[in-house]
Design an enzyme around this catalytic site. Structure first.
Site, PDB file in Angstrom:
ATOM      1  N   CYS A   1     -26.187  -1.241 -23.295  1.00  0.00           N
ATOM      2  CA  CYS A   1     -24.971  -1.346 -22.490  1.00  0.00           C
ATOM      3  C   CYS A   1     -25.189  -0.711 -21.116  1.00  0.00           C
ATOM      4  O   CYS A   1     -24.727  -1.232 -20.098  1.00  0.00           O
ATOM      5  CB  CYS A   1     -23.820  -0.637 -23.194  1.00  0.00           C
TER       6      CYS A   1
ATOM      7  N   ARG B   1     -28.256   0.788 -28.881  1.00  0.00           N
ATOM      8  CA  ARG B   1     -27.161  -0.089 -28.469  1.00  0.00           C
ATOM      9  C   ARG B   1     -26.527   0.410 -27.171  1.00  0.00           C
ATOM     10  O   ARG B   1     -26.222  -0.365 -26.274  1.00  0.00           O
ATOM     11  CB  ARG B   1     -26.114  -0.165 -29.586  1.00  0.00           C
TER      12      ARG B   1
ATOM     13  N   HIS C   1     -14.337  -1.334 -23.245  1.00  0.00           N
ATOM     14  CA  HIS C   1     -14.029  -1.175 -24.667  1.00  0.00           C
ATOM     15  C   HIS C   1     -12.669  -0.548 -24.949  1.00  0.00           C
ATOM     16  O   HIS C   1     -12.223  -0.567 -26.093  1.00  0.00           O
ATOM     17  CB  HIS C   1     -15.156  -0.414 -25.352  1.00  0.00           C
TER      18      HIS C   1
ATOM     19  N   CYS D   1     -34.926  17.997 -40.722  1.00  0.00           N
ATOM     20  CA  CYS D   1     -35.182  18.330 -42.125  1.00  0.00           C
ATOM     21  C   CYS D   1     -36.650  18.043 -42.453  1.00  0.00           C
ATOM     22  O   CYS D   1     -37.319  18.813 -43.142  1.00  0.00           O
ATOM     23  CB  CYS D   1     -34.263  17.496 -43.014  1.00  0.00           C
TER      24      CYS D   1
ATOM     25  N   CYS E   1     -17.735   2.926 -20.058  1.00  0.00           N
ATOM     26  CA  CYS E   1     -17.621   2.331 -21.392  1.00  0.00           C
ATOM     27  C   CYS E   1     -16.164   1.885 -21.585  1.00  0.00           C
ATOM     28  O   CYS E   1     -15.878   0.804 -22.098  1.00  0.00           O
ATOM     29  CB  CYS E   1     -17.961   3.349 -22.478  1.00  0.00           C
TER      30      CYS E   1
ATOM     31  N   CYS F   1     -35.433  17.973 -53.012  1.00  0.00           N
ATOM     32  CA  CYS F   1     -34.323  18.904 -52.775  1.00  0.00           C
ATOM     33  C   CYS F   1     -32.972  18.256 -53.025  1.00  0.00           C
ATOM     34  O   CYS F   1     -32.089  18.828 -53.633  1.00  0.00           O
ATOM     35  CB  CYS F   1     -34.351  19.436 -51.347  1.00  0.00           C
ATOM     36  N   HIS F   2     -32.795  17.021 -52.505  1.00  0.00           N
ATOM     37  CA  HIS F   2     -31.458  16.405 -52.503  1.00  0.00           C
ATOM     38  C   HIS F   2     -31.174  15.560 -53.734  1.00  0.00           C
ATOM     39  O   HIS F   2     -30.043  15.105 -53.913  1.00  0.00           O
ATOM     40  CB  HIS F   2     -31.286  15.525 -51.254  1.00  0.00           C
TER      41      HIS F   2
ATOM     42  N   CYS G   1     -37.647  13.939 -49.879  1.00  0.00           N
ATOM     43  CA  CYS G   1     -36.207  14.185 -49.684  1.00  0.00           C
ATOM     44  C   CYS G   1     -35.572  14.446 -51.051  1.00  0.00           C
ATOM     45  O   CYS G   1     -34.755  15.344 -51.228  1.00  0.00           O
ATOM     46  CB  CYS G   1     -35.535  12.989 -49.029  1.00  0.00           C
TER      47      CYS G   1
END
Lengths: 257, 158, 106
Positions: A218, A214, A177, A110, A173, A75-76, A72
């Site tokens: 739910c 997560r 929430h 990537c 949801c 390039c970065h 990574c």
């Protein structure tokens, strides 16, 4: 437990009719709903177990991979500079696929197209580590969803999904929430469900996990068939959640009960 | 034990008794649940039966925790921590997990301060005890009760 | 890949009590859990932890399955001289993972 579950569920159902979006002035990170002890684990990098994955991600960042033998960093460069603010802008529009893409998806893309390496499975230690490392570079920055018209349709779809009742419990949801974030379900705070600290170290999981894990939890909770990892539905939900949480600070890696 | 005893009987009645004992054994919980020592037995195992005095030890643990998978515990012992007078070991035991032992920490005079902190698992609401072994061979302890709340939604493992 | 996180002050005065924290990525599998297929997940835990200061052991711990996943310990030691603190975690199979930190003592 303070409240019988049936009572809590009845309260949630009663709230469905009046579910409204949370005004920006009332938006609060899940951190505010945690006990002082859990907050303390998150606040100190020396005790936050999520930092173990950030460290691993940092090693992977510098490690050459795939047929390209590039890392990574090749390039970065320094992630502290190049990745600062990136997680705050995701999900984003991906020109290559003509669709929206989440941060973990972008990292893996990537990896495959630039490093010519094998795809990392969702929820693998490596992908969670890299995502945590990239996310951590934006810690403290406000969530800033891109103003990109190409994302509008998916974002609207995410909002629709967020407000769609599903599963045997027939809850959306939003039922919890938006309408009942001040309440408790059994011993747990309901919270506003803002994606401020992903990947998060969750005490229940005893490990780190993604926002999609997560959300799957739910969905299982309301007895619905969870969407697949990396599905368009989840990316759409992530887009809406980012818009809904715009301005809240990134906390990666957050700790949650 | 009763099985072995009845085996020496030759009559039909004896054989029936043997069969009955076998069924009883099968109906009991798994062996590991049976072998868990009580909190007191666990402490005795650590002290070798030396009486444990109350005091000197401070056990800090939240009275109510959000998740039993990571309960923060701090143990502080009153001690000058010199070569001649220090804390040798600090042990933690629980009342209701499948095993009584949690951890044993070995400090010595070079620790400088008699305090440790860690994170532990509590399967349910229960009593926790910290026992300190001092360099003079005495044992001191402190206990605390912790209420563990349960998560409302438990994720499936798939 | 070994994943450990230790925090030790970089500098200290001789005789000063310094705070040390050590954590390692490890599931601390208790042996009491069942996997999705209904089969017991075998026990695998870090059993022993030790900290050496310039070759001399200053702290150690014995862990049982009641220690949290990714076990965390905070303790202290007296800064004596400039040197290396090494940390060792040993699991059920005897596999050892290590970490180290330098401290400059004035």
């Amino acid at each position: 437990m303070r409240f019988p579950l049936a009572f809590a569920a009845a309260q949630l159902c009663a709230g469905i009719a009046v579910a409204q979006e949370i005004p920006p002035s009332e938006r609060r990170s899940g951190t505010n709903f945690m006990s002082a002890e859990t907050q303390a684990i998150q606040a100190d990098d020396g005790s936050n177990p999520g930092m173990l994955w950030v460290l691993q991600g940092g090693s992977l960042w510098d490690e050459p991979a795939g047929a390209s033998r590039r890392s990574c960093a090749s390039c970065h460069g320094e992630a502290a500079t190049s990745m600062r603010g990136v997680a705050a802008r995701y999900p984003a529009f991906d020109a290559a696929s003509g669709a929206s893409i989440d941060l973990a998806g972008k990292i893996d893309q990537c990896r495959m197209t630039r490093q010519h390496a094998t795809s990392l499975p969702r929820e693998s230690e490596e992908l969670l580590g890299l995502t945590a490392y990239v996310g951590h570079q934006s810690r403290g920055m406000p969530i800033a969803p891109p103003d990109d018209a190409r994302l509008d349709a998916a974002r609207a779809e995410g909002k629709r999904l967020f407000q769609t009742r599903m599963g045997q419990l027939d809850l959306s949801c939003s039922s919890c929430h938006d309408a009942n974030w001040r309440g408790r379900l059994g011993g747990s705070a309901v919270t506003q469900a803002h994606p401020t600290g992903y990947p998060i170290y969750r005490l229940e999981w005893q490990t780190i996990g993604s926002l999609q894990r997560r959300m799957r939890g739910c969905m299982v909770g309301v007895r619905a068939e969870p969407f697949a990892y990396g599905s368009a539905e989840f990316v759409a939900l992530e887009l809406y959640l980012a818009e809904r949480a715009a301005g809240l600070a990134i906390e990666t890696p957050a700790v949650r009960p | 034990m009763s099985v072995a005893k009845h085996k020496f009987r030759v009559g039909r009645r004896g054989l029936i008794l043997v069969g009955g004992a076998g069924l009883l054994v099968l109906a009991l919980p798994p062996a590991r649940a049976l072998t868990r020592p009580s909190l007191q037995e666990a402490v005795n195992g650590f002290t070798g039966g030396t009486p444990v005095e109350t005091g000197k030890v401070k056990l800090d643990v939240p009275p109510l925790v959000e998740n039993g998978n990571a309960v923060g515990v701090t143990v502080t012992v009153e001690s000058p921590m010199t070569a001649g007078d220090h804390v040798r070991r600090i042990a933690l035991f629980n009342e209701k997990n499948p095993q009584a032992d949690v951890a044993v920490f070995t400090l010595g005079s070079r620790a400088g301060r008699a305090r440790i902190a860690t994170r532990i698992r509590l399967a349910t609401s229960q009593t926790l005890i910290a026992v300190a072994e001092l360099s003079d061979g005495s044992y001191w302890s402190s206990s605390a009760n912790v209420i563990v709340t349960l998560a409302a939604c438990i994720e499936d493992l798939s | 890949m070994s994943r450990t996180l230790v925090s030790v002050p970089k500098t200290a005065r001789a005789g000063e009590v310094i705070d040390i924290r050590a954590m390692i990525a490890h599931p601390m599998e208790t042996g009491y859990r069942m996997g999705p297929n209904g089969q017991a997940i075998p026990r695998k835990i870090i059993r022993h932890f030790a900290c050496d200061y310039d070759g001399e052991e200053v702290f150690s711990a014995e862990f049982h399955p009641a220690m949290s996943a990714n076990p965390f310990v905070a303790f202290s030691t007296v800064a004596t001289k400039t040197g290396t603190l090494t940390f060792r975690w040993t699991d059920d199979d005897g596999k050892v993972e290590t970490a180290s930190a330098e401290i400059a003592v004035s």
